[in-house]
Enzyme design. Sequence first.
Site, PDB file in Angstrom:
ATOM      1  N   CYS A  70      45.044  38.162  45.785  1.00 48.36           N
ATOM      2  CA  CYS A  70      44.202  38.372  44.614  1.00 48.36           C
ATOM      3  C   CYS A  70      43.990  39.873  44.441  1.00 48.36           C
ATOM      4  CB  CYS A  70      42.864  37.674  44.874  1.00 48.36           C
ATOM      5  SG  CYS A  70      41.593  38.056  43.665  1.00 48.36           S
ATOM      6  N   CYS A 169      46.862  40.890  38.142  1.00 43.63           N
ATOM      7  CA  CYS A 169      46.023  39.763  38.600  1.00 43.63           C
ATOM      8  C   CYS A 169      47.017  38.659  38.931  1.00 43.63           C
ATOM      9  CB  CYS A 169      45.080  39.326  37.478  1.00 43.63           C
ATOM     10  SG  CYS A 169      44.347  37.685  37.727  1.00 43.63           S
TER      11      CYS A 169
HETATM   12  N1  DGL Z   1      43.775  35.958  40.750  1.00 43.88           N
HETATM   13  C1  DGL Z   1      42.771  36.945  40.878  1.00 43.88           C
HETATM   14  C2  DGL Z   1      43.280  38.355  40.771  1.00 43.88           C
HETATM   15  O1  DGL Z   1      44.388  38.579  41.212  1.00 43.88           O
HETATM   16  C3  DGL Z   1      41.367  36.643  40.407  1.00 43.88           C
HETATM   17  C4  DGL Z   1      41.160  36.245  39.015  1.00 43.88           C
HETATM   18  C5  DGL Z   1      39.716  35.853  38.776  1.00 43.88           C
HETATM   19  O2  DGL Z   1      39.223  34.989  39.504  1.00 43.88           O
HETATM   20  O3  DGL Z   1      39.077  36.454  37.887  1.00 43.88           O
HETATM   21  O4  DGL Z   1      42.641  39.263  40.309  1.00 43.88           O
END
Ligand code: DGL
Length: 205
Positions: A70, A169
């Site tokens: 993430c 993201c």
């Molecule tokens: N998938 C995540 C990222 O890479 C988080 C997205 C979220 O929960 O806002 O930032």
Amino acid sequence: MRIGLFDSGVGGLTVMAACKRLLPRASYVYMDDASDAPYGEKSDEEIISAADRCVSALLGAGCGIIVIACNTATAVAAPFLRAKYTDVPVIGLEPAVAPALAAERGKVLLLATPATVRHKSYPPRVIVGAERTLASDVERAYGCPSALHALARRTLAKYRGYSAVVTGCSHYAHLSPYIHCRVYDGADGVARRLLAIISGKAAPL
Ligand code: DGL
């Protein structure tokens, strides 16, 4: 060695897929932290506590390496996690801005959550797209190609003048097949780092 990955939802599955391509026989535990989703609009304190809970659960499940699958949790919580869990390597997911700028002559569009981009400044060749709801939108569209396609089209229609997109993201990586220009993603970098650590060729960060 068991590898533990976490994200606020389906985004980190793209990172796990990249890791599995390089290390297909490793054992993986994936934590989908849906109860704290979305991370991208939360305060630093909330994101750090959510990430801390995930790491503690993964260690409890016997993981010896942690992958923050993430970008948001990496940007906000990686220093805290590395300072707290000094005995385990904690690998983070960074937006592939530097490789994109090195390969492209024009502007690159960085799509990321508000929490990810508030922690960094970017050179003028980077158009910063802080997307408030896109991770939740991807979560809902996951598994439905036509919905993901429509989401990619609607998102990119808001921006002009870029030659490539950086998916900052992990959720947005699910849109990559529907983005009709070059796309730079950090997941392969994570997989290479994991391989280097497991094969003893790199010191943990
Ligand atoms: N998938 C995540 C990222 O890479 C988080 C997205 C979220 O929960 O806002 O930032």
